[in-house]
Write a protein that holds these residues in place. Sequence first.
Motif, PDB file in Angstrom:
ATOM      1  N   SER A 250       0.791  -1.235   0.000  1.00  0.00           N
ATOM      2  CA  SER A 250       0.000   0.000   0.000  1.00  0.00           C
ATOM      3  C   SER A 250       0.827   1.291   0.000  1.00  0.00           C
ATOM      4  O   SER A 250       0.427   2.252  -0.656  1.00  0.00           O
ATOM      5  CB  SER A 250      -0.970   0.009   1.190  1.00  0.00           C
ATOM      6  OG  SER A 250      -2.016  -0.887   0.949  1.00  0.00           O
ATOM      7  N   PRO A 251       1.948   1.379   0.716  1.00  0.00           N
ATOM      8  CA  PRO A 251       2.672   2.656   0.711  1.00  0.00           C
ATOM      9  C   PRO A 251       3.138   3.113  -0.660  1.00  0.00           C
ATOM     10  O   PRO A 251       3.311   4.311  -0.883  1.00  0.00           O
ATOM     11  CB  PRO A 251       3.849   2.390   1.656  1.00  0.00           C
ATOM     12  CG  PRO A 251       3.339   1.371   2.602  1.00  0.00           C
ATOM     13  CD  PRO A 251       2.467   0.483   1.754  1.00  0.00           C
ATOM     14  N   SER A 252       3.369   2.188  -1.589  1.00  0.00           N
ATOM     15  CA  SER A 252       3.792   2.640  -2.919  1.00  0.00           C
ATOM     16  C   SER A 252       2.868   2.158  -4.029  1.00  0.00           C
ATOM     17  O   SER A 252       2.965   2.623  -5.158  1.00  0.00           O
ATOM     18  CB  SER A 252       5.221   2.153  -3.211  1.00  0.00           C
ATOM     19  OG  SER A 252       5.245   0.760  -3.401  1.00  0.00           O
ATOM     20  N   ALA A 304      -0.056   4.199 -11.232  1.00  0.00           N
ATOM     21  CA  ALA A 304       0.732   5.245 -10.567  1.00  0.00           C
ATOM     22  C   ALA A 304       2.084   4.689 -10.136  1.00  0.00           C
ATOM     23  O   ALA A 304       3.120   5.353 -10.258  1.00  0.00           O
ATOM     24  CB  ALA A 304      -0.030   5.786  -9.357  1.00  0.00           C
ATOM     25  N   SER A 308       5.790   5.974 -11.383  1.00  0.00           N
ATOM     26  CA  SER A 308       6.794   6.468 -10.445  1.00  0.00           C
ATOM     27  C   SER A 308       8.035   5.567 -10.448  1.00  0.00           C
ATOM     28  O   SER A 308       9.178   6.044 -10.492  1.00  0.00           O
ATOM     29  CB  SER A 308       6.163   6.529  -9.048  1.00  0.00           C
ATOM     30  OG  SER A 308       7.142   6.592  -8.070  1.00  0.00           O
ATOM     31  N   ARG A 311      10.661   5.688 -13.370  1.00  0.00           N
ATOM     32  CA  ARG A 311      11.114   7.025 -13.722  1.00  0.00           C
ATOM     33  C   ARG A 311      12.613   7.106 -14.032  1.00  0.00           C
ATOM     34  O   ARG A 311      13.025   7.801 -14.959  1.00  0.00           O
ATOM     35  CB  ARG A 311      10.766   7.956 -12.560  1.00  0.00           C
ATOM     36  CG  ARG A 311      11.245   9.336 -12.775  1.00  0.00           C
ATOM     37  CD  ARG A 311      10.297  10.352 -12.231  1.00  0.00           C
ATOM     38  NE  ARG A 311      10.596  11.615 -12.839  1.00  0.00           N
ATOM     39  CZ  ARG A 311       9.768  12.605 -12.897  1.00  0.00           C
ATOM     40  NH1 ARG A 311       8.565  12.473 -12.416  1.00  0.00           N
ATOM     41  NH2 ARG A 311      10.115  13.736 -13.435  1.00  0.00           N
ATOM     42  N   LEU A 312      13.414   6.429 -13.238  1.00  0.00           N
ATOM     43  CA  LEU A 312      14.861   6.563 -13.412  1.00  0.00           C
ATOM     44  C   LEU A 312      15.386   5.780 -14.618  1.00  0.00           C
ATOM     45  O   LEU A 312      16.529   5.967 -15.014  1.00  0.00           O
ATOM     46  CB  LEU A 312      15.595   6.104 -12.150  1.00  0.00           C
ATOM     47  CG  LEU A 312      15.347   6.940 -10.904  1.00  0.00           C
ATOM     48  CD1 LEU A 312      16.156   6.427  -9.740  1.00  0.00           C
ATOM     49  CD2 LEU A 312      15.656   8.402 -11.160  1.00  0.00           C
ATOM     50  N   HIS A 324       9.846   0.063  -3.758  1.00  0.00           N
ATOM     51  CA  HIS A 324       9.921   1.511  -3.920  1.00  0.00           C
ATOM     52  C   HIS A 324      10.620   1.904  -5.217  1.00  0.00           C
ATOM     53  O   HIS A 324      11.125   3.016  -5.351  1.00  0.00           O
ATOM     54  CB  HIS A 324      10.609   2.149  -2.712  1.00  0.00           C
ATOM     55  CG  HIS A 324       9.679   2.308  -1.544  1.00  0.00           C
ATOM     56  ND1 HIS A 324       8.604   3.162  -1.558  1.00  0.00           N
ATOM     57  CD2 HIS A 324       9.643   1.691  -0.343  1.00  0.00           C
ATOM     58  CE1 HIS A 324       7.955   3.078  -0.411  1.00  0.00           C
ATOM     59  NE2 HIS A 324       8.554   2.187   0.349  1.00  0.00           N
ATOM     60  N   GLY A 325      10.636   0.995  -6.174  1.00  0.00           N
ATOM     61  CA  GLY A 325      11.100   1.364  -7.505  1.00  0.00           C
ATOM     62  C   GLY A 325      12.602   1.415  -7.667  1.00  0.00           C
ATOM     63  O   GLY A 325      13.096   2.047  -8.597  1.00  0.00           O
ATOM     64  N   LYS A 326      13.332   0.736  -6.782  1.00  0.00           N
ATOM     65  CA  LYS A 326      14.788   0.676  -6.970  1.00  0.00           C
ATOM     66  C   LYS A 326      15.162  -0.642  -7.644  1.00  0.00           C
ATOM     67  O   LYS A 326      14.351  -1.569  -7.703  1.00  0.00           O
ATOM     68  CB  LYS A 326      15.486   0.760  -5.612  1.00  0.00           C
ATOM     69  CG  LYS A 326      15.298   2.097  -4.924  1.00  0.00           C
ATOM     70  CD  LYS A 326      16.122   2.120  -3.655  1.00  0.00           C
ATOM     71  CE  LYS A 326      15.411   2.875  -2.573  1.00  0.00           C
ATOM     72  NZ  LYS A 326      15.899   2.638  -1.251  1.00  0.00           N
ATOM     73  N   TYR A 379      -2.926  11.353 -17.733  1.00  0.00           N
ATOM     74  CA  TYR A 379      -2.251  12.636 -17.569  1.00  0.00           C
ATOM     75  C   TYR A 379      -1.187  12.773 -18.651  1.00  0.00           C
ATOM     76  O   TYR A 379      -0.681  11.762 -19.167  1.00  0.00           O
ATOM     77  CB  TYR A 379      -1.586  12.720 -16.197  1.00  0.00           C
ATOM     78  CG  TYR A 379      -2.561  12.789 -15.041  1.00  0.00           C
ATOM     79  CD1 TYR A 379      -3.570  13.758 -15.019  1.00  0.00           C
ATOM     80  CD2 TYR A 379      -2.472  11.901 -13.980  1.00  0.00           C
ATOM     81  CE1 TYR A 379      -4.452  13.825 -13.954  1.00  0.00           C
ATOM     82  CE2 TYR A 379      -3.358  11.966 -12.913  1.00  0.00           C
ATOM     83  CZ  TYR A 379      -4.345  12.939 -12.911  1.00  0.00           C
ATOM     84  OH  TYR A 379      -5.221  13.013 -11.869  1.00  0.00           O
ATOM     85  N   SER A 380      -0.835  14.020 -18.958  1.00  0.00           N
ATOM     86  CA  SER A 380       0.148  14.245 -20.026  1.00  0.00           C
ATOM     87  C   SER A 380       1.437  13.492 -19.747  1.00  0.00           C
ATOM     88  O   SER A 380       2.038  12.895 -20.647  1.00  0.00           O
ATOM     89  CB  SER A 380       0.462  15.732 -20.148  1.00  0.00           C
ATOM     90  OG  SER A 380      -0.719  16.435 -20.345  1.00  0.00           O
ATOM     91  N   GLU A 381       1.854  13.499 -18.476  1.00  0.00           N
ATOM     92  CA  GLU A 381       3.113  12.825 -18.152  1.00  0.00           C
ATOM     93  C   GLU A 381       2.998  11.323 -18.379  1.00  0.00           C
ATOM     94  O   GLU A 381       3.924  10.673 -18.876  1.00  0.00           O
ATOM     95  CB  GLU A 381       3.499  13.105 -16.698  1.00  0.00           C
ATOM     96  CG  GLU A 381       4.885  12.581 -16.397  1.00  0.00           C
ATOM     97  CD  GLU A 381       5.190  12.468 -14.923  1.00  0.00           C
ATOM     98  OE1 GLU A 381       4.286  12.648 -14.100  1.00  0.00           O
ATOM     99  OE2 GLU A 381       6.348  12.183 -14.602  1.00  0.00           O
ATOM    100  N   ARG A 384       3.220  10.740 -22.041  1.00  0.00           N
ATOM    101  CA  ARG A 384       4.598  10.903 -22.532  1.00  0.00           C
ATOM    102  C   ARG A 384       5.423   9.643 -22.224  1.00  0.00           C
ATOM    103  O   ARG A 384       6.214   9.184 -23.036  1.00  0.00           O
ATOM    104  CB  ARG A 384       5.262  12.125 -21.882  1.00  0.00           C
ATOM    105  CG  ARG A 384       4.844  13.466 -22.485  1.00  0.00           C
ATOM    106  CD  ARG A 384       5.821  14.563 -22.080  1.00  0.00           C
ATOM    107  NE  ARG A 384       5.943  14.733 -20.640  1.00  0.00           N
ATOM    108  CZ  ARG A 384       5.120  15.468 -19.885  1.00  0.00           C
ATOM    109  NH1 ARG A 384       4.105  16.105 -20.448  1.00  0.00           N
ATOM    110  NH2 ARG A 384       5.313  15.582 -18.586  1.00  0.00           N
TER     111      ARG A 384
END
Lengths: 607, 158
Positions: A250-252, A304, A308, A311-312, A324-326, A379-381, A384
């Motif tokens: 849930s946190p991410s 979402a 997120s 992103r990197l 957390h996306g690492k 959303y636009s982002e 993209r």
Amino acid sequence: MTEPGASSGAVRIDPLIEDYGLLGDTRTAALVDPAGSLDWMCVPRFDGDAIFGRLVGGEHAGHFKLGPAGPVHGVERRYRTDCNTLETTWRTSSGTLTLSEGMVAEVNGQLLPATMLVRRMTAQGGPVEAVLEFDPRLGEAHRRPHVAHRAAGLVCSWGSIAVSLRLTPFVAVQPGLTHVVTVEPGRPLTCVLTVADREPLVQVDPDHAWAVLEQDERRWQRWCRDVDDQMPRRPAVIRSLLTLRLLTYSPSGAPVAAPTTSLPEVVGGVRNWDYRYSWPRDASIGVGAFLGVGKQAEARAFMAWLLSATRLDRPRLPVLLTLHGKHPTAEHELTGWPGYAASTPVRVGNGASGQHQLDGYGWVLDAAWSLTSAGHRLYSETWRTMAGFADRVADHWREPDAGIWEMRSDMAHHVHSKIMAWLALDRALRVAQTHRTSATRLNRWRTERAALREEIGVRGFDAAKVTFTRTYGSSDVDAALLVLPQLGFESADSPRVLGTIDAISRELSAGGPLLYRYPPGNDGLPGREGAFLPCSFWLVSALARSGRVQEGVALFDELLELTGPLGLYAEEMDPETHHQLGNYPQALTHSAVVQAALALRDAGVTD
Amino acid sequence: MDWAGWALFGLLATTGLTALMIAAQLGGLSRLDLPLILGTVVTPDPDRARVAGFFFHLVFGQCFALGYAACFVLLDSATWWIGGLLGLLHGVIALTVLIPMLAGVHPRMASNRSGPESTAVLEPPGLVGLNYGAQTPLVALAAHLAYGVALGALLQVR
């Protein structure tokens, strides 16, 4: 009431994987065996260190048992209706003992710990003697805790992590010892375990904790009410949805593939992997599953997280990421961990993270298209990002990839990957109809999509066998191609799609309703892996979407009968013994259950 | 007090800090996006949020610059290295206090305690922003260091 003794130390036979029940709070999870032993729990989240690790770490890796002390004449297990509270009932010569347990998921806005496990034993028909064993150990070295007996209960700590155990009525618990307690009818024994990581422990009265757990049950039941009453095999779908939600951090918003590491794909073998990570592919499939049952918020949360977490790395789509996306830590083997049923090594980290897998882009863009079709404007982002993924597919689809099954051998031109690349461009073009995109880009996507279709038709299809193949030029088939009927690459009832479904059913059959994902013995690893459960459920979807609905219903029912009373699925199943294999429970399998039910519903089947 | 310097150079230093953070994102070093985080307090649309958040950040930066200017007056000296030290202190406070506290007040940011009913979609920053990438603390410290150095070098004590 209590009588401590030395821990039994007897040789323990590992329970079957499917015998474990899942408890969870959407931040971490625990597995409990039919004897009431909690053998797996990581803190403070799914991918943390285990404090109860006996599942794969051996006798000294920690466990927390509550169960009958004497002989048992029978045991029944179930989840309470439409929630995640697990009940285990043992019949003994002196009476019936029931263990009801769960983790509290919703703690926001209340002075409650982020991790709170509540377990209650009740007796009926007479007093029943029960055992209590509490032996928390932390991490790879099975570190014993610093123990403090405080007025409020037992506190075990290891630096920044602390665990508190409180019981009503009071029992002076000594970690590592076996305590015998008598549970009287009308006088339940309630335990609450709370965890703190780099924050003060929050002590909760056991009876209050039980009341909070009951509130949580009602929340889950409300959550389930949204699911269509006419959904085919609704109870199984509900269990799968609840499991998927428990496996969403849930946190991410990250979907965890499974809460365990190294449950073996071959008992006694080396196919033991760490699944406590998030695969963008699973998130995308989850978007479809949750959208299909009307769970819009969950679907959007997955998207979402995708946005997120990637992103990197954009425009590259990583194969898997941490919660957390690492990027995961390097894969390594835990020293001295004997593994489940002597299946070593026990691994943490995941070496598949560096692979190039083309199919992931298709899943992600399909999820974006599903959201758009359901009326959500990106959303636009977000757009993209999706357009960047489509560009990358257009740039790289001609290269070989590792494929959906993450084999660690040579790269190849996987037909499934190419079809998913086609899907990525197709869905990008569809979304582009309502989102601003340059004409140059659109033309490029159209050109590459057409080139993909042509190349797949020429190099990925075996005209003699009338089937799409596993790789270019091979004669093998691949069960991942069962997703074909839902993609729109070809008409679902076209001879080429029907031929592929038949070829997979025939050549990859593992007996009964089970399928191998690819021809066994073809992956360069020792041992023969089991049947791959998501593929069997994909076959249900394929049959339903290609007009063979009754076959699909019959197969679905057969598959649902193969699971235990708890309705949980691992990744694989032994085709001979029908015991489950691999990490457990597995989000991909449960997504496939929901997908199959949705395909049957769309074909007009009701419960 | 150098009021004209504060008005101009506060703006300049904050813009520089923001630009450095954005460059770090584009370079794949960190997912910490302060304009997005600040702007999503008022709108869920990431693009609109970044515009709003950029202006919020300018205002906050200007307020912090006032603190820097006051420190320089108290010390009766404004040099690049004093500014740099203040910048490092500012960065440490931002990482350890300000950013982690956001999870408690931001309507669209989850916390480590979030459960199934949470509709927050921004992940919490975690300890010193590590959830946004392993290099986030370094990036944030470097950006704040540059902010402090700029103010120390450009502001005057009057």
